[in-house]
Design an enzyme around this catalytic site. Structure first.
Site, PDB file in Angstrom:
ATOM      1  N   CYS A 111     -13.954 -16.606 -27.997  1.00  0.00           N
ATOM      2  CA  CYS A 111     -14.354 -15.694 -29.070  1.00  0.00           C
ATOM      3  C   CYS A 111     -13.172 -14.746 -29.286  1.00  0.00           C
ATOM      4  CB  CYS A 111     -15.658 -14.976 -28.729  1.00  0.00           C
ATOM      5  SG  CYS A 111     -15.672 -14.123 -27.146  1.00  0.00           S
ATOM      6  N   ASN A 112     -13.409 -13.527 -29.686  1.00  0.00           N
ATOM      7  CA  ASN A 112     -12.293 -12.613 -29.921  1.00  0.00           C
ATOM      8  C   ASN A 112     -11.742 -12.042 -28.617  1.00  0.00           C
ATOM      9  OD1 ASN A 112     -14.043 -12.602 -32.468  1.00  0.00           O
ATOM     10  ND2 ASN A 112     -12.088 -11.813 -33.202  1.00  0.00           N
TER      11      ASN A 112
END
Length: 182
Positions: A111-112
């Site tokens: 994800c980020n």
């Protein structure tokens, strides 16, 4: 319950941890890379190749896939908010991981920041595919990547997911007992 073993490989150069799960005769390799932000690892071709990553599950918002000709990608933009229904994304994410499993691939789930969404997906996958209880799945992932911290909404949904799996298992056992007594 499937046999489950977990081990880590560490690279001194970039502090990478690759988690591999051996389940009976099949090897599921889920890469949890301690490489700053998880999208940093997803954009580091040398690290991805070094750890033999074949599939990348991108659950980030606004992070482009960098090496389209080198890996099989699945992108699902998931918001990291407690009110996001992470469970609704499980089937699509799990199917992608299972696809890699059938090809003996190595999956990077990112994800980020590699803290909430990716962790919740990997924990859910272990609970679903390997029938590992929530607490054990959480501990395995936390051991591999100490910085994980799924948001409060995801944690509650994972607990609810565990309860629904327990209820389903109980229903199956009751059905078997009814069939036996018939």
């Amino acid at each position: 319950m499937p046999q489950f073993m977990l081990w880590k490989k560490q690279s001194r150069a970039v502090g990478v941890v690759v988690v591999m799960c051996r389940i009976l005769a099949w090897t599921c390799k889920l890469a949890l890379l301690n490489h700053g932000c998880s999208w940093d690892a997803a954009h580091d071709l040398d690290t991805l190749k070094k750890h033999k990553v074949t599939h990348i599950l991108n659950v980030a918002c606004g992070v482009e896939n960098a090496f389209l000709s080198d890996f099989t990608y699945k992108s699902i933009s998931i918001l990291d908010l407690p009110e996001t229904n992470i469970l609704s994304y499980f089937p699509e994410c799990f199917d992608f991981i299972e696809e890699a499993k059938m090809k003996d691939g190595v999956v990077l789930v990112h994800c980020n920041a590699g803290v909430s969404r990716a962790a919740a997906i990997v924990i859910g996958f272990l609970m679903n595919s390997e029938e590992i209880p929530f607490i054990s799945a959480f501990s395995l992932v936390k051991n591999a990547r100490p910085s994980i911290c799924p948001n409060s909404g995801f944690m509650e949904q994972l607990r609810t997911y565990q309860a629904s799996k327990d209820n389903h298992k109980c229903d199956k056992m009751q059905e078997l007992e009814r069939v036996k007594s018939s």
